[in-house]
Design a protein around this motif. Structure first.
Motif, short mmCIF file in Angstrom:
data_model
loop_
_atom_site.label_atom_id
_atom_site.label_comp_id
_atom_site.label_asym_id
_atom_site.label_seq_id
_atom_site.Cartn_x
_atom_site.Cartn_y
_atom_site.Cartn_z
N PHE A 25 3.48 -46.41 -23.09
CA PHE A 25 3.12 -45.09 -22.58
C PHE A 25 1.93 -44.55 -23.35
CE2 PHE A 25 3.05 -41.01 -20.90
CZ PHE A 25 3.04 -40.08 -21.92
N GLU A 26 1.96 -44.68 -24.66
CA GLU A 26 0.87 -44.17 -25.48
C GLU A 26 -0.45 -44.83 -25.09
OE1 GLU A 26 1.37 -41.60 -27.29
OE2 GLU A 26 -0.66 -41.49 -28.06
N PHE A 38 -1.10 -30.50 -17.97
CA PHE A 38 -0.93 -31.19 -16.70
C PHE A 38 0.37 -31.98 -16.64
CE2 PHE A 38 -4.83 -30.12 -14.73
CZ PHE A 38 -5.69 -29.86 -15.78
N HIS A 39 1.28 -31.55 -17.46
CA HIS A 39 2.58 -32.22 -17.52
C HIS A 39 3.45 -31.69 -16.39
CE1 HIS A 39 6.31 -33.68 -19.31
NE2 HIS A 39 5.59 -34.33 -20.19
N GLU A 40 4.29 -32.58 -15.84
CA GLU A 40 5.08 -32.12 -14.69
C GLU A 40 6.24 -31.22 -15.08
OE1 GLU A 40 6.08 -35.86 -13.00
OE2 GLU A 40 7.53 -36.34 -14.55
N ASN A 41 6.58 -31.16 -16.34
CA ASN A 41 7.72 -30.35 -16.74
C ASN A 41 7.28 -28.93 -17.09
OD1 ASN A 41 9.62 -29.12 -18.80
ND2 ASN A 41 10.81 -30.90 -18.18
N PHE A 98 12.04 -45.62 -31.53
CA PHE A 98 12.02 -44.28 -30.98
C PHE A 98 13.36 -43.55 -31.05
CE2 PHE A 98 10.68 -40.78 -28.56
CZ PHE A 98 11.70 -40.48 -27.67
N TYR A 126 -1.53 -43.54 -21.71
CA TYR A 126 -2.05 -42.19 -21.80
C TYR A 126 -3.48 -42.20 -22.30
CZ TYR A 126 -2.39 -37.23 -22.47
OH TYR A 126 -2.79 -35.93 -22.39
N ASN A 127 -3.73 -42.95 -23.37
CA ASN A 127 -5.08 -42.99 -23.93
C ASN A 127 -6.07 -43.61 -22.98
OD1 ASN A 127 -4.43 -41.72 -26.32
ND2 ASN A 127 -3.78 -43.61 -27.30
N ARG A 153 4.05 -36.14 -28.34
CA ARG A 153 3.23 -36.98 -27.47
C ARG A 153 4.03 -37.96 -26.63
NH1 ARG A 153 -1.74 -36.72 -30.94
NH2 ARG A 153 -0.70 -37.63 -32.75
N SER A 154 5.30 -38.14 -26.95
CA SER A 154 6.04 -39.18 -26.26
C SER A 154 6.34 -38.76 -24.82
CB SER A 154 7.35 -39.46 -26.97
OG SER A 154 8.29 -38.47 -26.64
N ALA A 155 6.80 -39.71 -24.02
CA ALA A 155 7.11 -39.42 -22.62
C ALA A 155 8.51 -38.86 -22.46
CB ALA A 155 6.96 -40.68 -21.79
N ARG A 189 14.63 -48.62 -22.18
CA ARG A 189 13.45 -47.98 -22.77
C ARG A 189 12.36 -47.68 -21.75
NH1 ARG A 189 11.87 -51.96 -27.17
NH2 ARG A 189 13.92 -52.85 -27.31
N MET A 198 7.85 -46.95 -24.86
CA MET A 198 7.15 -45.79 -25.41
C MET A 198 5.75 -46.16 -25.87
SD MET A 198 8.93 -43.03 -25.31
CE MET A 198 10.55 -42.66 -24.76
N ARG A 249 -1.85 -31.65 -24.06
CA ARG A 249 -1.42 -32.62 -23.06
C ARG A 249 -0.52 -32.00 -22.00
NH1 ARG A 249 0.17 -38.49 -25.26
NH2 ARG A 249 -1.64 -38.92 -26.53
N VAL A 287 9.95 -46.09 -19.09
CA VAL A 287 9.50 -44.70 -19.10
C VAL A 287 8.55 -44.44 -17.94
CG1 VAL A 287 7.54 -43.66 -20.32
CG2 VAL A 287 9.75 -43.81 -21.45
N PHE A 288 8.60 -43.25 -17.37
CA PHE A 288 7.65 -42.88 -16.31
C PHE A 288 6.67 -41.86 -16.84
CE2 PHE A 288 9.24 -45.09 -12.65
CZ PHE A 288 10.56 -45.32 -12.95
N CYS A 289 5.40 -42.05 -16.54
CA CYS A 289 4.40 -41.13 -17.05
C CYS A 289 4.61 -39.73 -16.46
CB CYS A 289 3.00 -41.63 -16.69
SG CYS A 289 1.71 -40.51 -17.24
N PRO A 290 4.70 -38.71 -17.31
CA PRO A 290 5.02 -37.36 -16.82
C PRO A 290 3.81 -36.54 -16.39
CG PRO A 290 5.02 -37.36 -19.19
CD PRO A 290 4.68 -38.76 -18.78
N ILE A 291 2.61 -37.10 -16.45
CA ILE A 291 1.44 -36.33 -16.05
C ILE A 291 1.47 -36.19 -14.54
CG2 ILE A 291 -1.08 -36.23 -16.04
CD1 ILE A 291 0.24 -35.81 -18.77
N PRO A 302 -6.79 -34.90 -17.84
CA PRO A 302 -5.99 -36.11 -17.64
C PRO A 302 -6.56 -37.09 -16.63
CG PRO A 302 -4.92 -34.25 -16.61
CD PRO A 302 -6.10 -33.71 -17.30
#
Lengths: 253, 518
Positions: A82-83, B491-494, B399, A86-87, B447-449, A63, A79, B488, A65-69, A102
């Motif tokens: 992550f939420e 600025f997302h990398e995808n 999830f 993010y917040n 919103r999920s990663a 499970r 997950m 969101r 996860v890496f932050c995608p920003i 961000p």
């Protein structure tokens, strides 16, 4: 879901209902495979109590996860984590126009560029004010467009990327309803002028450049106080640099 | 494969109290060896502790005291030496001596959760044991030797590779002339060899292990079928589909599968179902043949009548693989209107209601594939009790389950597309699901990663924006903070997701949005 290219103007990959098949070693089946092996050994090893702990331990890796920003890449355990992450880290919001960024750095860049007439004044005088958005780059540019070009050329941003996006309707709603409140007595015109989205940046620059820009004279513009946290114009003599005004307008959700 | 019931009747009363303390110590020892334990538990290998079920074997004539691993290791080396000299001895009572020495070694290899594989290998056990497998040896000798090899093969892949010299002999004793217990023990050993390493699997296939093992699935003897099916599932699991393709073509295999899925006890049916899992995942030929026989029906029946998680996992997955792999399954066998189709949906609902995560997840996957069928299939699912359950799962489940449920709900709202035509919406389903509150769940996915989940969420939002009548879509999305969720992605990398989100916002929430309301 397949990408459909039928509409020339839109590349949106519409929802397409197709069956999905997985290879036997697909991670999709990992939980079931694990369960199979544990169930068999459970009988032999009297595992019952431990079994759940073991399942959790083994599934935790899955499970992660890496932050995608962009620029973040933080590693998070789940997950839900992550939420929270993010917040906590990626929802810096501008108290003036409600746009969300961000990072606090990007927010502060936004505030300078969009809500600071001092900034615009400097631009008008030819200073390199538009910072590169990529942290650590350090380059600055004379115009929004040249900064944009730099982002595309050097940092591979998409050409469609707009740091200064048009305001979104929910924000428009809020702002318009704010203006209608009778308790606030601010000048409608100046708040209109301050609302950069409605005026082209060039217009604003030329308007500002008409101001007396000598050091000792404060600008005659006063920024409407739409909310208690709105910016107050501070005479140049008192300012300590372009970032200072932004402090009062930064809010984090 | 172990049978604790069997061992307890054999245990001496004195030893059982000692055995309990030993059990506790064993467990403590095991817990401290955390990672190693986890790995060994997860391996597709099975230790043989009490031998083949209906064979009279002297299981515990020694005191079963739990030894320190190091003592166990040194005793094992000695036992191997002992066996070597017993083999060399040619005089009177040679056979008993050999069997006695084998039993000693076998006991040492059957006690602990971590059999002393390393020391056995170092002492040269494999060569000796291979000698013990020579043709014409008495059954008892063959059995004990194969048992030793079974547990030696339960180590890590590097250790297991040391068994190469013994493989041809193990395979040879699978033959129909061997006594059943001997053949079964050899099958068990080979199942362990094949368990976790593709290279070893290939070696076994080249050496011809497939056909004799397949034949062992044909007769009725329960434990033989069970062990052979398990060994086969390890042998054909790929990822190369060659073995699976070959297996389904072996004479009598398809019939045997059908027979066992119909009649066999839960344990045997479980192992046969795993064979079907790999056949259906890897071999298109097998999938097609299985679908054309009655297997889908049998699988549905098993799911309906069983509550054994062990059995339900491979049965459910086989169904999933068959439906995913062959459109014939959905459109012809599970045709809307047939009883089997109703039963299939009911059985998926049963799994969705279960406490077990794997059942919920894989049942949702199966349903999503059925929902990707014809409009009638979608209507069938939509009008069943699945929908309230799915809506609940979409908001409350873990999830990975939510993601599968999202696929179902979305598939229910979109008609089947032909080629590259733009998909058309099934408005009735879309409107009803949105009114029942499915939108927040999809926006959560946005919103999920997870890239796939975010994509799914955005695609569903697009359906809502496009399809909700009277242009209500945008407002609904806004109300659920959908705009913020889409923002969101700036600025997302995808890049794909960025483009998707931006295009939706640009199209539906442009400058004119909301103006007419003020």
């Amino acid at each position: 879901m397949d990408v459909e290219n039928q509409n020339p103007d839109s590349e949106f990959p519409f929802w397409k209902p197709i069956p999905r098949r997985f290879q036997p070693d697909s991670p999709f089946f990992a939980i079931g495979n694990l369960e199979r092996e544990l169930l068999v050994k459970q009988v032999a090893l009297e595992l019952t109590e431990e079994k759940e702990q073991l399942e959790d331990l083994i599934q935790e890796d899955v499970r992660e996860v890496f932050c995608p920003i962009v620029g973040c890449g933080a590693r998070l355990a789940s997950m839900e984590d992550f939420e929270n992450h993010y917040n906590a880290r990626h929802t810096a919001s501008c108290s003036v126009c409600f746009r969300v960024y961000p990072t606090s750095r990007l927010l502060s860049i936004h505030v300078s560029e969009a809500h600071d007439s001092f900034f615009q004044a400097k631009v008008a005088r030819g200073y390199d004010m538009y910072e590169c958005l990529v942290e650590g780059c350090g380059l600055k540019f004379k115009s929004y467009k040249s900064r944009h070009q730099h982002l595309v050329d050097k940092h591979k941003f998409p050409t469609s990327f707009e740091f200064f996006k048009k305001a979104l309707p929910s924000k428009k709603h809020r702002m318009k309803s704010q203006r209608k409140k009778p308790s606030h007595s601010h000048k409608e015109d100046t708040s209109g002028m301050m609302e950069v989205e409605n005026a082209a940046i060039d217009d604003l620059v030329s308007a500002v450049s008409k101001l007396n820009t000598s050091d000792s004279t404060p600008s005659s513009i006063s920024f409407g106080r739409r909310n208690p946290k709105g910016m107050t114009f501070v005479p140049r003599a008192v300012q300590h640099g372009k970032g200072s005004n932004s402090d009062s307008s930064v809010t984090k959700r | 494969m172990a049978d604790p019931g069997f061992s307890s009747t054999k245990r001496d009363p004195i030893k059982s109290s000692v055995g309990n303390a030993a059990g506790i110590r064993r467990r403590e020892h095991a817990v401290t060896v955390g990672k190693e334990r986890r790995e060994s538990l997860v391996r597709a290998k099975r230790l043989c502790r009490v031998g083949i079920s209906d064979v009279e074997v002297d299981v515990e004539s020694d005191m079963m005291i739990d030894e320190e691993q190091s003592i166990l290791e040194s005793q094992t080396s000695l036992a191997v030496q002992n066996l070597k000299s017993a083999l060399a001895y040619q005089g009177k009572g040679a056979m008993q001596k050999r069997v006695g020495a084998l039993q000693k070694l076998r006991r040492l290899l059957s006690r602990s959760e971590f059999p002393p594989v390393e020391s056995a290998l170092k002492a040269g056990a494999v060569a000796i044991l291979a000698q013990c497998l020579s043709f014409g040896s008495p059954d008892e000798q063959l059995l004990e030797a194969a048992w030793c090899l079974t547990n030696i093969a339960a180590g890590n892949p590097e250790e297991t590779k040391a068994l190469l010299p013994a493989l041809p002999l193990l395979i040879a004793h699978l033959g129909e002339k061997s006594s059943s217990p001997v053949a079964e023990q050899c099958a068990w050993a080979l199942g362990n060899v094949a368990g976790d390493d593709e290279e070893l699997r290939n070696v076994l296939l080249i050496q011809g292990a497939l056909i004799p093992l397949a034949r062992m699935m044909l007769p009725y003897r329960r434990s033989t079928v069970r062990t052979a099916a398990w060994a086969l599932s390890n042998l054909i699991k790929g990822p190369n589909p060659k073995a699976a393709n070959e297996l389904i073509c072996v004479d009598g295999v398809l019939d045997a599968i059908v027979r066992h899925l119909t009649k066999a006890d839960d344990e045997s049916a479980t192992e046969v179902a795993w064979v079907v899992v790999y056949l259906s995942a890897l071999s298109n030929i097998a999938t097609s043949m299985l679908v054309k026989s009655d297997v889908l029906q049998l699988l549905v029946n098993r799911l309906a009548t069983s509550n054994s998680l062990q059995l339900m996992i491979p049965v459910l997955r086989s169904l999933g693989n068959l439906i995913a792999g062959d459109s014939h399954a959905t459109y012809t066998v599970l045709s809307p209107g047939l009883a089997v189709t109703d039963n299939a949906i009911q059985v998926m609902i049963k799994c969705l209601k279960s406490e077990q995560r794997v059942l919920k997840k894989e049942a949702a996957w199966v349903l999503s594939n059925i929902a990707a069928g014809s409009v009638e299939h979608k209507q069938l699912i939509y009008s069943s009790e699945a929908v309230p359950l799915l809506l609940h799962l979409l908001s409350a489940a873990p999830f990975d389950i939510r993601k599968e449920v999202a696929y179902i709900l979305g598939n229910l709202c979109v008609a089947p597309t032909k080629g590259d035509e733009k998909s058309s919406l099934i408005l009735e389903h879309l409107v009803s699901l949105v009114e029942k509150g499915c939108l927040p769940g999809f926006i959560d996915l946005v919103r999920s990663a997870d890239i796939e989940a975010a994509r799914l969420g955005l695609q569903f939002i697009e359906l809502v924006l496009r399809g909700m009548p009277n242009g209500k879509g945008p407002k609904l999305v806004e109300q659920e903070d959908g705009i913020e969720a889409m923002e969101r992605f700036q600025f997302h990398e995808n890049e794909d997701l960025r483009t998707m989100a931006n295009s939706l916002v640009d199209k539906y929430f442009g400058e004119d949005y909301g103006l007419d309301e003020l």
